[in-house]
Every structure is written in structure tokens, then in C-alpha cells.
Design a protein around this motif. Structure first.
Motif, PDB file in Angstrom:
ATOM      1  N   ALA A  65      74.873 -34.394 109.385  1.00 56.61           N
ATOM      2  CA  ALA A  65      74.164 -35.482 110.044  1.00 56.61           C
ATOM      3  C   ALA A  65      74.464 -36.938 109.395  1.00 56.61           C
ATOM      4  CB  ALA A  65      72.547 -35.419 109.877  1.00 56.61           C
ATOM      5  N   GLY A  66      75.021 -37.060 108.165  1.00 52.75           N
ATOM      6  CA  GLY A  66      75.306 -38.459 107.555  1.00 52.75           C
ATOM      7  C   GLY A  66      74.794 -38.581 106.572  1.00 52.75           C
ATOM      8  N   GLU A  67      75.076 -39.441 105.770  1.00 52.86           N
ATOM      9  CA  GLU A  67      74.636 -39.969 104.607  1.00 52.86           C
ATOM     10  C   GLU A  67      72.995 -40.453 104.635  1.00 52.86           C
ATOM     11  OE1 GLU A  67      74.455 -40.781 100.174  1.00 52.86           O
ATOM     12  OE2 GLU A  67      76.346 -40.283 101.204  1.00 52.86           O
ATOM     13  N   GLY A  68      71.990 -39.755 104.093  1.00 55.52           N
ATOM     14  CA  GLY A  68      70.604 -40.214 104.153  1.00 55.52           C
ATOM     15  C   GLY A  68      69.917 -39.813 105.482  1.00 55.52           C
ATOM     16  N   GLN A  69      70.757 -38.917 106.180  1.00 56.45           N
ATOM     17  CA  GLN A  69      70.248 -38.518 107.539  1.00 56.45           C
ATOM     18  C   GLN A  69      69.978 -37.093 107.596  1.00 56.45           C
ATOM     19  OE1 GLN A  69      73.256 -40.765 109.895  1.00 56.45           O
ATOM     20  NE2 GLN A  69      71.530 -41.894 110.692  1.00 56.45           N
ATOM     21  N   THR A  70      69.239 -36.559 108.411  1.00 52.92           N
ATOM     22  CA  THR A  70      68.987 -35.101 108.725  1.00 52.92           C
ATOM     23  C   THR A  70      69.164 -34.829 110.274  1.00 52.92           C
ATOM     24  OG1 THR A  70      67.735 -33.086 108.223  1.00 52.92           O
ATOM     25  CG2 THR A  70      66.291 -35.184 108.584  1.00 52.92           C
ATOM     26  N   TYR A  71      69.015 -33.720 110.550  1.00 49.92           N
ATOM     27  CA  TYR A  71      68.718 -33.285 112.008  1.00 49.92           C
ATOM     28  C   TYR A  71      67.209 -32.800 112.288  1.00 49.92           C
ATOM     29  CZ  TYR A  71      73.928 -32.943 112.940  1.00 49.92           C
ATOM     30  OH  TYR A  71      75.110 -33.352 112.986  1.00 49.92           O
ATOM     31  N   GLN A  72      66.834 -33.386 113.260  1.00 50.47           N
ATOM     32  CA  GLN A  72      65.192 -33.092 113.403  1.00 50.47           C
ATOM     33  C   GLN A  72      65.182 -32.402 114.834  1.00 50.47           C
ATOM     34  OE1 GLN A  72      62.348 -35.983 112.354  1.00 50.47           O
ATOM     35  NE2 GLN A  72      60.608 -34.676 112.650  1.00 50.47           N
ATOM     36  N   LEU A  73      64.168 -31.285 114.690  1.00 46.38           N
ATOM     37  CA  LEU A  73      63.743 -30.174 115.971  1.00 46.38           C
ATOM     38  C   LEU A  73      62.606 -30.687 116.595  1.00 46.38           C
ATOM     39  CD1 LEU A  73      64.575 -26.931 114.099  1.00 46.38           C
ATOM     40  CD2 LEU A  73      65.714 -27.557 115.820  1.00 46.38           C
ATOM     41  N   TRP A  74      62.690 -30.725 117.909  1.00 44.38           N
ATOM     42  CA  TRP A  74      61.608 -30.896 118.718  1.00 44.38           C
ATOM     43  C   TRP A  74      61.320 -30.043 119.698  1.00 44.38           C
ATOM     44  CZ3 TRP A  74      59.341 -35.730 116.979  1.00 44.38           C
ATOM     45  CH2 TRP A  74      60.226 -36.540 116.249  1.00 44.38           C
ATOM     46  N   PHE A  75      60.170 -29.941 119.986  1.00 44.89           N
ATOM     47  CA  PHE A  75      59.494 -29.263 121.413  1.00 44.89           C
ATOM     48  C   PHE A  75      59.095 -30.578 122.216  1.00 44.89           C
ATOM     49  CE2 PHE A  75      57.744 -25.650 118.764  1.00 44.89           C
ATOM     50  CZ  PHE A  75      58.854 -24.771 119.184  1.00 44.89           C
ATOM     51  N   VAL A  76      59.688 -30.654 123.348  1.00 44.62           N
ATOM     52  CA  VAL A  76      59.387 -31.653 124.261  1.00 44.62           C
ATOM     53  C   VAL A  76      58.648 -31.048 125.413  1.00 44.62           C
ATOM     54  CG1 VAL A  76      60.278 -33.482 125.796  1.00 44.62           C
ATOM     55  CG2 VAL A  76      61.565 -33.052 123.763  1.00 44.62           C
ATOM     56  N   ARG A  77      57.225 -31.597 125.306  1.00 38.38           N
ATOM     57  CA  ARG A  77      56.477 -31.059 126.228  1.00 38.38           C
ATOM     58  C   ARG A  77      55.933 -32.250 127.254  1.00 38.38           C
ATOM     59  NH1 ARG A  77      52.945 -28.505 121.984  1.00 38.38           N
ATOM     60  NH2 ARG A  77      54.959 -27.168 122.034  1.00 38.38           N
ATOM     61  N   GLY A  78      56.461 -31.991 128.645  1.00 35.51           N
ATOM     62  CA  GLY A  78      56.406 -32.993 129.362  1.00 35.51           C
ATOM     63  C   GLY A  78      57.017 -34.089 128.918  1.00 35.51           C
ATOM     64  N   ASP A  79      56.546 -35.323 128.675  1.00 38.24           N
ATOM     65  CA  ASP A  79      57.043 -36.374 128.219  1.00 38.24           C
ATOM     66  C   ASP A  79      56.643 -36.790 126.599  1.00 38.24           C
ATOM     67  OD1 ASP A  79      57.867 -37.246 130.562  1.00 38.24           O
ATOM     68  OD2 ASP A  79      56.225 -38.182 131.155  1.00 38.24           O
ATOM     69  N   THR A  80      56.167 -35.574 126.148  1.00 40.93           N
ATOM     70  CA  THR A  80      55.684 -35.764 124.584  1.00 40.93           C
ATOM     71  C   THR A  80      56.363 -34.782 123.623  1.00 40.93           C
ATOM     72  OG1 THR A  80      53.296 -36.121 125.464  1.00 40.93           O
ATOM     73  CG2 THR A  80      53.747 -35.527 123.112  1.00 40.93           C
ATOM     74  N   PRO A  81      57.196 -35.556 122.860  1.00 42.45           N
ATOM     75  CA  PRO A  81      57.876 -34.807 121.827  1.00 42.45           C
ATOM     76  C   PRO A  81      56.944 -34.472 120.574  1.00 42.45           C
ATOM     77  CG  PRO A  81      58.371 -37.187 121.728  1.00 42.45           C
ATOM     78  CD  PRO A  81      57.366 -37.018 122.748  1.00 42.45           C
ATOM     79  N   VAL A  82      57.132 -33.060 120.138  1.00 41.28           N
ATOM     80  CA  VAL A  82      56.442 -32.505 119.223  1.00 41.28           C
ATOM     81  C   VAL A  82      57.253 -32.196 118.119  1.00 41.28           C
ATOM     82  CG1 VAL A  82      54.746 -30.899 118.373  1.00 41.28           C
ATOM     83  CG2 VAL A  82      54.601 -31.829 120.691  1.00 41.28           C
ATOM     84  N   ALA A  83      57.104 -32.641 116.901  1.00 44.68           N
ATOM     85  CA  ALA A  83      58.024 -32.548 115.695  1.00 44.68           C
ATOM     86  C   ALA A  83      57.907 -31.072 115.330  1.00 44.68           C
ATOM     87  CB  ALA A  83      57.717 -33.422 114.649  1.00 44.68           C
TER      88      ALA A  83
END
Length: 258
Positions: free
Chosen positions: A189-207
Motif C-alpha cells: 500500500a505504501g509507506e504509512g498506508q494500508t489496504y482497508q476492506l469495506w462492505f458497501v451497503r447501498g450508499d453506505t460503506p461499512v468498515a
């Protein structure tokens, strides 16, 4: 100390397998968290039950030799590949599931091996069962989660190719309410970064958790419950995940589950 770390120490304590330093850590953690006493009692009961059903025998030479060889080849404190890949269903060598699971990092690996070695005399008394129990103890949480989802009657999967040429395959089961993402050839992902997963429920992202590929590969169970119609997405966020609880960048991959 986390509850998971305490559980590992409690298991070693029940088997009289802790070093003096770890015994002190165990005692201090228990004194600070008396509510964990039930965990200690449960591990003690499990050890006693194993001892009762296992006759006093010398561990089979082949099991002892294989275990000691694994310990000797494992750099202490370093992430290691899962040594039980043959427990997975057969796939071509290019299957991202195989390469990702092989590169998944091992948390607390040195302590697991140490506790496993101390448990050998108990397991060996179970005879042929040791051939099944030892590999199960060595399997990572990520591989266990992947096997569970892929073993579900309603399992579905979808693969996407990213602009970089990396591949990501999502496996999900609505019956279980679980999903796992497997990547291959994915850049850091790069220095100081990470990949984050999401469930996108309609228009709402859920971490749904964060992950970092190891040599381009990752097996990442999504945290939380999968809902019917969810979209699985991945964004690049700062270490630890988005501070706002919402994506701060455009998704690098999107996989619909409907």
C-alpha cells in the motif's frame, strides 16, 4: 496484554510449558484481570482431559522429528508461510488462494510452536489422531476462515483484475454471513498506508478490517456480517484504517456479491 495473548499463555501454563519469563507475565496478567480466571480453568480442564485419555507413551519418532524440524526451520518472531497447504482443496499452482495462504503472516508463531512442542506428549498418546490434530493446530486463522466459507453449501466467488495486473478473488456465503478476500500480485500500500476492506451497503460503506499483502499475497477475512446485496470494496488508507470511519480514497477494486 490482549485476551488472545493471555489465552496462549494460559494454554502453556496448563501444560507446564512456559518459560520463567512467560510464567511471570501470565501471573501478572491474571492478577490484573481476575475475570480471566475462567479461561485458566478451561485450559486446565482440557489438559487434564487429554492426560486422562492419553496413555503414557513415547511420542512416535516420525511426529517428533517432523515437529522439531519445523521448529528448527522457523526463525523466531518472523512471519512464516503456512506449513499445511495440503489441507486446502487442490488448485493449480497459479491459484491466488494457494499463493496467498502460503504467504499469510503468522501471528504469535514462535509461541504456537513452543506450546505445540510442549503438547506433543499429550497428543502422541492419541495415536493416529496426532496426524490430524497437529496440522489443525498449525493452521492460521485466515486459512480456517477461508476453508469455512469455501466449504459452505451456498459459497460464491468472483475474481477481478486490477490495473496493476494483480488479481483479487472474493469468496462469500450469505448463509454464514461471511466473506474472505484473497489477493495475488498486489503491491504494498505504501509507506504509512494500508489496504482497508469495506462492505458497501447501498450508499453506505461499512468498515470491515485492514490488511497488508505479504509478497503480493493476502488472505483477508472481512470483519462483520455480510448482508445480501453487499458490495466488497478495498481502498488505500493510512495505517490503522480510515480515521473517519469512511473511505478517504476511491476504491481500487469493487466486487458485487449480487
Amino acid at each position: 496484554m490482549t485476551e488472545e495473548e493471555f489465552d496462549e499463555l494460559a494454554a502453556g501454563h496448563a501444560l507446564h510449558a512456559l518459560s520463567d519469563a512467560d510464567e511471570r507475565r501470565f501471573a501478572e496478567a491474571l492478577a490484573e484481570n481476575p475475570q480471566w480466571r475462567d479461561r485458566v480453568d478451561a485450559h486446565a480442564a482440557a489438559a487434564a482431559a487429554l492426560a486422562e485419555v492419553a496413555p503414557s507413551v513415547t511420542p512416535p519418532a516420525e511426529i517428533r522429528a517432523a515437529l522439531l524440524a519445523q521448529i528448527a526451520q522457523t526463525p523466531q518472531g518472523e512471519p512464516q508461510a503456512d506449513p499445511t497447504m495440503d489441507a486446502l482443496p487442490e488448485h493449480p499452482a497459479t491459484d491466488p488462494v494457494v499463493s496467498a495462504a502460503a504467504a499469510a503472516p503468522r501471528r504469535g508463531w514462535s509461541r504456537r510452536l513452543f506450546t505445540l512442542a510442549a503438547s506433543l506428549v499429550l497428543i502422541a498418546g492419541l495415536g493416529v489422531g496426532a496426524a490430524v490434530i497437529v496440522p489443525q493446530l498449525l493452521r492460521s486463522d485466515e486459512v480456517v476462515a477461508l476453508d469455512e466459507v469455501r466449504g459452505a453449501d451456498d459459497v460464491q466467488e468472483a475474481t477481478v483484475e486490477m490495473d496493476s495486473g494483480a488479481e483479487a478473488t472474493a469468496y462469500w456465503s450469505e448463509d454464514l454471513g461471511k466473506a474472505v478476500l484473497v489477493t495475488a500480485g498486489m503491491d504494498d500500500a505504501g509507506e504509512g498506508q494500508t489496504y482497508q476492506l469495506w462492505f458497501v451497503r447501498g450508499d453506505t460503506p461499512v468498515a470491515a478490517g485492514v490488511f497488508d499483502p505479504e509478497q503480493g499475497a493476502a488472505t483477508a477475512p472481512l470483519e462483520g456480517a455480510l448482508h445480501e446485496g453487499d458490495v466488497i470494496a478495498v481502498t488505500v488508507e493510512q495505517d490503522g484504517g480510515s480515521p473517519t470511519g469512511a473511505p478517504t480514497s476511491d476504491p481500487i477494486l469493487v466486487i458485487p456479491t449480487a
